[in-house]
Design a protein around this motif. Structure first.
Motif, PDB file in Angstrom:
ATOM      1  N   ILE A 128     -88.196  39.674 -36.025  1.00  0.00           N
ATOM      2  CA  ILE A 128     -88.518  40.948 -36.676  1.00  0.00           C
ATOM      3  C   ILE A 128     -89.597  40.817 -37.746  1.00  0.00           C
ATOM      4  CG2 ILE A 128     -86.578  40.783 -38.333  1.00  0.00           C
ATOM      5  CD1 ILE A 128     -87.750  44.042 -36.718  1.00  0.00           C
ATOM      6  N   ARG A 129     -89.769  39.639 -38.362  1.00  0.00           N
ATOM      7  CA  ARG A 129     -90.790  39.512 -39.401  1.00  0.00           C
ATOM      8  C   ARG A 129     -92.139  39.085 -38.840  1.00  0.00           C
ATOM      9  NH1 ARG A 129     -90.747  42.667 -43.184  1.00  0.00           N
ATOM     10  NH2 ARG A 129     -92.399  41.404 -44.057  1.00  0.00           N
ATOM     11  N   GLN A 130     -92.215  38.911 -37.519  1.00  0.00           N
ATOM     12  CA  GLN A 130     -93.511  38.557 -36.929  1.00  0.00           C
ATOM     13  C   GLN A 130     -94.408  39.797 -36.921  1.00  0.00           C
ATOM     14  OE1 GLN A 130     -93.420  37.156 -32.795  1.00  0.00           O
ATOM     15  NE2 GLN A 130     -93.525  35.120 -33.718  1.00  0.00           N
ATOM     16  N   GLN A 131     -95.695  39.586 -37.246  1.00  0.00           N
ATOM     17  CA  GLN A 131     -96.633  40.709 -37.242  1.00  0.00           C
ATOM     18  C   GLN A 131     -96.688  41.315 -35.838  1.00  0.00           C
ATOM     19  OE1 GLN A 131     -97.754  41.231 -40.286  1.00  0.00           O
ATOM     20  NE2 GLN A 131     -98.742  43.125 -39.662  1.00  0.00           N
ATOM     21  N   PRO A 132     -96.467  42.627 -35.683  1.00  0.00           N
ATOM     22  CA  PRO A 132     -96.527  43.205 -34.340  1.00  0.00           C
ATOM     23  C   PRO A 132     -97.926  43.092 -33.749  1.00  0.00           C
ATOM     24  CG  PRO A 132     -96.038  44.892 -36.000  1.00  0.00           C
ATOM     25  CD  PRO A 132     -96.168  43.602 -36.718  1.00  0.00           C
ATOM     26  N   SER A 133     -98.014  42.986 -32.420  1.00  0.00           N
ATOM     27  CA  SER A 133     -99.327  42.895 -31.766  1.00  0.00           C
ATOM     28  C   SER A 133    -100.007  44.266 -31.828  1.00  0.00           C
ATOM     29  CB  SER A 133     -99.146  42.484 -30.302  1.00  0.00           C
ATOM     30  OG  SER A 133     -98.479  43.529 -29.623  1.00  0.00           O
ATOM     31  N   GLN A 134    -101.323  44.263 -31.583  1.00  0.00           N
ATOM     32  CA  GLN A 134    -102.065  45.531 -31.564  1.00  0.00           C
ATOM     33  C   GLN A 134    -101.479  46.470 -30.530  1.00  0.00           C
ATOM     34  OE1 GLN A 134    -106.232  45.057 -31.051  1.00  0.00           O
ATOM     35  NE2 GLN A 134    -106.570  44.512 -33.175  1.00  0.00           N
ATOM     36  N   GLU A 135    -101.065  45.867 -29.419  1.00  0.00           N
ATOM     37  CA  GLU A 135    -100.498  46.675 -28.326  1.00  0.00           C
ATOM     38  C   GLU A 135     -99.199  47.364 -28.772  1.00  0.00           C
ATOM     39  OE1 GLU A 135     -98.925  45.509 -24.023  1.00  0.00           O
ATOM     40  OE2 GLU A 135    -100.558  44.278 -24.798  1.00  0.00           O
ATOM     41  N   GLN A 136     -98.344  46.587 -29.479  1.00  0.00           N
ATOM     42  CA  GLN A 136     -97.090  47.180 -29.967  1.00  0.00           C
ATOM     43  C   GLN A 136     -97.375  48.309 -30.955  1.00  0.00           C
ATOM     44  OE1 GLN A 136     -95.581  43.391 -31.238  1.00  0.00           O
ATOM     45  NE2 GLN A 136     -93.841  43.515 -29.852  1.00  0.00           N
ATOM     46  N   ASN A 137     -98.338  48.071 -31.858  1.00  0.00           N
ATOM     47  CA  ASN A 137     -98.685  49.116 -32.829  1.00  0.00           C
ATOM     48  C   ASN A 137     -99.222  50.349 -32.116  1.00  0.00           C
ATOM     49  OD1 ASN A 137     -97.931  47.889 -35.205  1.00  0.00           O
ATOM     50  ND2 ASN A 137     -99.887  46.824 -35.438  1.00  0.00           N
ATOM     51  N   ARG A 138    -100.041  50.111 -31.081  1.00  0.00           N
ATOM     52  CA  ARG A 138    -100.623  51.247 -30.367  1.00  0.00           C
ATOM     53  C   ARG A 138     -99.528  52.042 -29.656  1.00  0.00           C
ATOM     54  NH1 ARG A 138    -104.224  48.913 -26.993  1.00  0.00           N
ATOM     55  NH2 ARG A 138    -105.334  48.010 -28.747  1.00  0.00           N
ATOM     56  N   GLU A 139     -98.565  51.331 -29.088  1.00  0.00           N
ATOM     57  CA  GLU A 139     -97.479  52.014 -28.372  1.00  0.00           C
ATOM     58  C   GLU A 139     -96.708  52.942 -29.335  1.00  0.00           C
ATOM     59  OE1 GLU A 139     -93.928  50.889 -25.263  1.00  0.00           O
ATOM     60  OE2 GLU A 139     -94.163  49.607 -26.997  1.00  0.00           O
ATOM     61  N   LEU A 140     -96.418  52.401 -30.533  1.00  0.00           N
ATOM     62  CA  LEU A 140     -95.685  53.218 -31.515  1.00  0.00           C
ATOM     63  C   LEU A 140     -96.532  54.394 -32.005  1.00  0.00           C
ATOM     64  CD1 LEU A 140     -93.848  50.403 -33.443  1.00  0.00           C
ATOM     65  CD2 LEU A 140     -92.739  52.391 -32.452  1.00  0.00           C
ATOM     66  N   ASP A 141     -97.828  54.118 -32.213  1.00  0.00           N
ATOM     67  CA  ASP A 141     -98.735  55.185 -32.659  1.00  0.00           C
ATOM     68  C   ASP A 141     -98.838  56.305 -31.635  1.00  0.00           C
ATOM     69  OD1 ASP A 141     -99.648  54.912 -35.162  1.00  0.00           O
ATOM     70  OD2 ASP A 141    -101.322  53.605 -34.645  1.00  0.00           O
ATOM     71  N   ASP A 142     -98.981  55.903 -30.371  1.00  0.00           N
ATOM     72  CA  ASP A 142     -99.115  56.905 -29.313  1.00  0.00           C
ATOM     73  C   ASP A 142     -97.841  57.738 -29.211  1.00  0.00           C
ATOM     74  OD1 ASP A 142    -101.581  55.915 -28.865  1.00  0.00           O
ATOM     75  OD2 ASP A 142    -101.087  54.847 -27.004  1.00  0.00           O
ATOM     76  N   PHE A 143     -96.703  57.066 -29.344  1.00  0.00           N
ATOM     77  CA  PHE A 143     -95.412  57.773 -29.276  1.00  0.00           C
ATOM     78  C   PHE A 143     -95.329  58.804 -30.394  1.00  0.00           C
ATOM     79  CE2 PHE A 143     -90.741  57.840 -30.157  1.00  0.00           C
ATOM     80  CZ  PHE A 143     -90.323  58.295 -28.919  1.00  0.00           C
ATOM     81  N   GLU A 144     -95.716  58.339 -31.584  1.00  0.00           N
ATOM     82  CA  GLU A 144     -95.706  59.201 -32.770  1.00  0.00           C
ATOM     83  C   GLU A 144     -96.622  60.415 -32.571  1.00  0.00           C
ATOM     84  OE1 GLU A 144     -94.142  58.199 -36.794  1.00  0.00           O
ATOM     85  OE2 GLU A 144     -94.822  56.628 -35.509  1.00  0.00           O
ATOM     86  N   SER A 145     -97.834  60.144 -32.064  1.00  0.00           N
ATOM     87  CA  SER A 145     -98.800  61.240 -31.891  1.00  0.00           C
ATOM     88  C   SER A 145     -98.336  62.205 -30.803  1.00  0.00           C
ATOM     89  CB  SER A 145    -100.172  60.704 -31.498  1.00  0.00           C
ATOM     90  OG  SER A 145    -100.605  59.796 -32.465  1.00  0.00           O
TER      91      SER A 145
END
Ligand code: SAM
Ligand code: SF4
Length: 459
Positions: A128-145
């Motif tokens: 859980i403390r590992q920096q998320p990958s760009q792909e993971q961040n994008r997935e969460l961002d897209d979900f949010e948007s």
């Protein structure tokens, strides 16, 4: 299939629940509030205090009872408790799905899988403390948007996450271990989302982050801070009020944020800025990176920059080794800070945090309780004095809808029901008016006050 969503915890969780609700609706599930009609039950959980987890566990006991007569019902636990307990939760007979906060974009797939295959599913972050990958961040961002919608219960209002996670590691707090590292969302994604919300009739957005004033997004051209987001959100047509929570009492960008609040009329003069304690010894043990005097200095600066600002705080009483003297330092800080209101919690050791590992929970429960009551009563007097200043004055509110508990007359002489609204400084205002006002602004003259609620009439 019918789905029932239940939510515990903070605004972050309310927002996640709203996102999941929208995603499940799009996947063809029909929302219900009736457990007897639900084919799928999803519980969004909180781990901040033990009591919050106990409530969920006892609710799971109740669902187990229901599932005896309805064995096809699928039960999922999502959110912080899912991340914290992981596979351990699947050992509970009734639980079919465990899904951490970072995996909610997959929730519809997980539910479909659990329903079709009748198998238990687990999806949480391994490190859980590992920096998320760009792909993971994008997935969460897209979900949010994609699923960022206004508050279903309160028209005209929406939460918008600007940051995920936390890097602060306050000694008592489980959030960094269940929500992962701090990540600021790209400003263009945030502003696009706000524009979409404004297009759907949202008038007030609240920008969310565990340490929202630490928002920082670096591009080749510029470093964006929260003040930039406040200015960009203010420029969105249709948005009238911009709020943000929660602020941490130290960091780089405070002057810019105060300037934005003072200079931008749409930015609400409201600051939720937890102090947690008034004792420097306890603040150090909590790994809060400021002294009580610095905290008060910051409030002084905020009030000088924004004279009508309303300040709210959080406190923890009964942290390990908190003496009566330490507690009295907290009482003194509360008296000096003159909060509009305070959220006061009794210390609850959380597994995995440094306080739980290194410090004994040595303040007896009855002492925590007494300090909680004493601090509440000190604050109640201050809240009463501050709200009393509104008597006879007009205020603008964003109307939320029907008041849930009738305070005055349930209806006035013209048959108008009792409504509730909030001011820019987050005061709750109760008044009679047409229900059609929900989601719109109204001018109210205050005729009566209590510490946490103002009462009035439409002008
Ligand atoms: N990020 C925000 C902040 O820094 O204030 C909110 C964190 S937490 C979800 C909300 C509040 O819960 C905190 O401000 C703190 O007062 C309280 N809290 C957190 N951990 C706690 C614990 N172990 N026991 C009691 N209260 C706790
Ligand atoms: Fe928890 Fe401290 Fe982070 Fe707030 S700033 S979420 S209290 S670790």
């Amino acid at each position: 299939m019918n789905i029932l969503l239940q939510s515990y915890g903070c605004q972050m969780n309310k927002l996640d629940t709203a996102l999941v609700a929208a995603a499940m609706e799009e996947a063809g599930f029909a929302p219900t509030n009736n457990i007897k009609e639900a084919d799928v039950v999803l519980i969004n959980t909180c781990s901040v205090r033990r009591h919050a987890e106990e409530r969920v566990l006892s609710h799971l006991g109740y669902l187990k009872h229901i599932k005896r007569s309805r064995p096809d019902m699928t039960v999922g636990v999502i959110g912080c408790m899912a991340q914290r307990l992981g596979a351990g939760l699947l050992e509970h007979d009734v639980v079919d799905i465990v899904c951490g906060p970072a995996q909610i974009p997959r929730i519809a797939e997980l539910v479909a899988e659990a329903v079709q295959k009748k198998e238990k599913c687990l999806l949480v972050t391994e490190h859980i403390r590992q920096q998320p990958s760009q792909e993971q961040n994008r997935e969460l961002d897209d979900f949010e948007s994609a699923y960022g919608v206004g508050d279903k219960d309160i028209p005209g209002r929406a939460y918008v996450r600007v940051m995920r996670g936390c890097n602060n590691f306050c000694a008592y707090c489980v959030v960094p271990y269940v929500r992962g590292p701090e990540v600021s969302r790209p400003p263009n994604a945030i502003i696009q989302q706000i524009k979409k919300l404004a297009g759907a009739g949202v008038k007030q957005v609240t920008l969310l982050g565990q340490r929202v004033n630490a928002y920082e997004y670096i591009t080749a051209e510029k470093t964006y801070c929260l003040a930039d987001l406040l200015a960009m959100a203010s420029d969105v047509e249709g948005i009238e009020w911009v709020k943000f929570v929660t602020s941490y009492p130290s960091g780089r960008f405070f002057d810019e944020i105060l300037r934005a609040m003072a200079g931008l009329p749409k930015v609400c003069p409201y600051l939720h800025i937890p102090a947690q304690s008034g004792s420097d010894k306890i603040l150090r043990a909590m790994n809060r990176r400021y002294a009580a005097s610095e905290y008060l200095e910051l409030l002084h600066k905020a009030r000088a920059a924004v004279p009508d600002i309303a300040v709210a705080g959080d406190f923890i009483v009964g942290f390990p080794d908190e003496t009566e003297e330490d507690f009295q330092a907290t009482v003194r800080l509360v008296r000096k800070a003159r909060y509009r209101n305070c959220f006061i919690f009794r210390y609850s050791p959380r597994p995995g945090t440094t306080a739980e590992k290194r410090l004994e929970d040595n303040v007896p429960a009855e002492v925590k309780q007494r300090r909680n009551v004493e601090l509440l009563s000190v604050q109640e007097k201050i809240s009463g004095e501050l709200s009393g200043e509104f008597l006879g004055r007009p205020v603008t509110v964003l109307v939320e809808g029907l008041s849930k508990k009738p305070h005055l007359n349930a209806a006035d002489s013209e048959g108008n029901p009792q409504l509730v609204g909030r001011t820019a400084t987050d005061y709750i205002v109760v008044f009679n008016g047409p229900a059609t006002l929900a989601g719109r602004f109204a001018e109210i003259e205050i005729t009566k006050t209590s510490p946490l609620t103002l009462f009035g009439e439409i002008r």
